[in-house]
Design an enzyme around this catalytic site. Structure first.
Site, short mmCIF file in Angstrom:
data_model
loop_
_atom_site.label_atom_id
_atom_site.label_comp_id
_atom_site.label_asym_id
_atom_site.label_seq_id
_atom_site.Cartn_x
_atom_site.Cartn_y
_atom_site.Cartn_z
N PRO A 123 40.95 38.83 33.84
CA PRO A 123 41.36 37.56 34.44
C PRO A 123 40.56 37.15 35.67
O PRO A 123 40.26 37.99 36.53
CB PRO A 123 42.82 37.82 34.84
N ASN A 124 40.24 35.90 35.70
CA ASN A 124 39.62 35.21 36.84
C ASN A 124 38.15 35.54 37.04
O ASN A 124 37.50 34.96 37.92
CB ASN A 124 40.41 35.47 38.14
N ARG A 179 34.41 31.91 43.21
CA ARG A 179 35.66 32.57 43.60
C ARG A 179 35.40 33.51 44.77
O ARG A 179 34.66 34.49 44.63
CB ARG A 179 36.17 33.39 42.42
N TYR A 230 33.24 38.57 46.34
CA TYR A 230 32.67 38.84 45.02
C TYR A 230 31.20 38.43 44.87
O TYR A 230 30.60 38.65 43.82
CB TYR A 230 33.51 38.16 43.94
N ASN A 281 35.80 45.61 33.55
CA ASN A 281 36.33 45.11 34.81
C ASN A 281 37.59 44.32 34.45
O ASN A 281 37.51 43.17 34.01
CB ASN A 281 35.34 44.21 35.55
N ALA A 312 42.68 41.96 38.08
CA ALA A 312 44.00 42.33 38.61
C ALA A 312 44.81 43.18 37.63
O ALA A 312 45.70 43.93 38.05
CB ALA A 312 44.76 41.07 38.98
N GLU A 347 35.10 52.15 34.26
CA GLU A 347 35.84 51.10 34.99
C GLU A 347 34.97 50.61 36.14
O GLU A 347 34.42 51.42 36.89
CB GLU A 347 37.14 51.72 35.55
N HIS A 401 34.49 47.67 39.37
CA HIS A 401 34.96 46.58 40.23
C HIS A 401 33.83 46.16 41.14
O HIS A 401 33.16 47.01 41.74
CB HIS A 401 36.17 47.03 41.07
N ARG A 435 40.49 47.24 50.43
CA ARG A 435 41.23 45.98 50.40
C ARG A 435 42.74 46.24 50.47
O ARG A 435 43.17 47.29 50.93
CB ARG A 435 40.81 45.17 49.15
C1 DQA Z 1 38.13 43.15 40.89
C2 DQA Z 1 39.13 43.70 41.91
C3 DQA Z 1 40.54 43.35 41.52
O1 DQA Z 1 41.46 43.87 42.48
C4 DQA Z 1 40.71 41.84 41.46
O2 DQA Z 1 42.00 41.50 41.05
C5 DQA Z 1 39.69 41.19 40.61
C6 DQA Z 1 38.30 41.65 40.69
C7 DQA Z 1 36.67 43.38 41.34
O3 DQA Z 1 35.78 43.24 40.49
O4 DQA Z 1 36.41 43.67 42.50
O5 DQA Z 1 39.97 40.24 39.88
O6 DQA Z 1 38.32 43.81 39.65
#
Ligand code: DQA
Length: 152
Positions: A10-11, A18, A23, A79, A82, A103, A105, A112
């Site tokens: 998501p996102n 964003r 990011y 990735n 959330a 995994e 990020h 954070r």
């Molecule tokens: C993320 C970190 C997550 O906590 C966050 O919700 C994201 C992006 C990252 O790539 O740093 O959507 O996965």
């Protein structure tokens, strides 16, 4: 040709605009192009996807596991955004479909908010890369490409 899967949650479609301070400025398309170049250099096809929907991500992890079992994929760089911090379903898909997983990020989730410190995925991942921005995707792809059944 064997593939490597790169799955985004998501996102992550909003990358580039964003929270750029967190990011960075690279878009998801930039990340895909960079991943494709790295995969090609390793002799792998790239299957790069993004979804805002948990169930779709579960389906894709199951597909990836089937491809791995058939020798068509080396595994997935994930990735999960959330959903990393909330989704038992994604963790169960990784385990159930036997997905070799890295995994990733972009941000350092441990620097954070406390709710980002726990991951349902880390215990079932071969490896975890956090806080290195787009390089994390590259490292994940390289690790899966080099997997021999031991580490990653
Ligand atoms: C993320 C970190 C997550 O906590 C966050 O919700 C994201 C992006 C990252 O790539 O740093 O959507 O996965």
């Amino acid at each position: 040709m064997t593939a490597v899967h790169v799955i985004n949650g998501p996102n992550l479609n909003l990358l580039g605009r964003r929270e750029p301070a967190v990011y960075g400025h690279e878009t998801l398309a930039d990340l895909e192009a960079r991943s494709r170049e790295v995969a090609a250099g390793l002799g792998l096809d790239l299957d790069f996807r993004q979804s805002n929907h948990e169930g779709e991500l579960v389906d894709w992890l199951q597909e990836c596991g089937a491809d791995v079992a058939a020798g068509r994929s080396v595994g997935a760089v994930l990735n999960a955004g959330a959903l990393t911090h909330t989704s038992v379903a994604l963790r169960d898909a990784v385990v159930g479909a036997e997905v070799p997983l890295v995994e990733v990020h972009l941000s350092n989730v441990h620097a954070r908010e406390p709710f980002r410190h726990h991951s349902y995925l880390s215990p079932v991942a071969r490896g975890v890369v956090v806080g290195l921005g787009p390089l994390g995707y590259e490292l994940g792809i390289r690790a899966l490409a080099g997997a021999t059944g031991g580490a990653a």
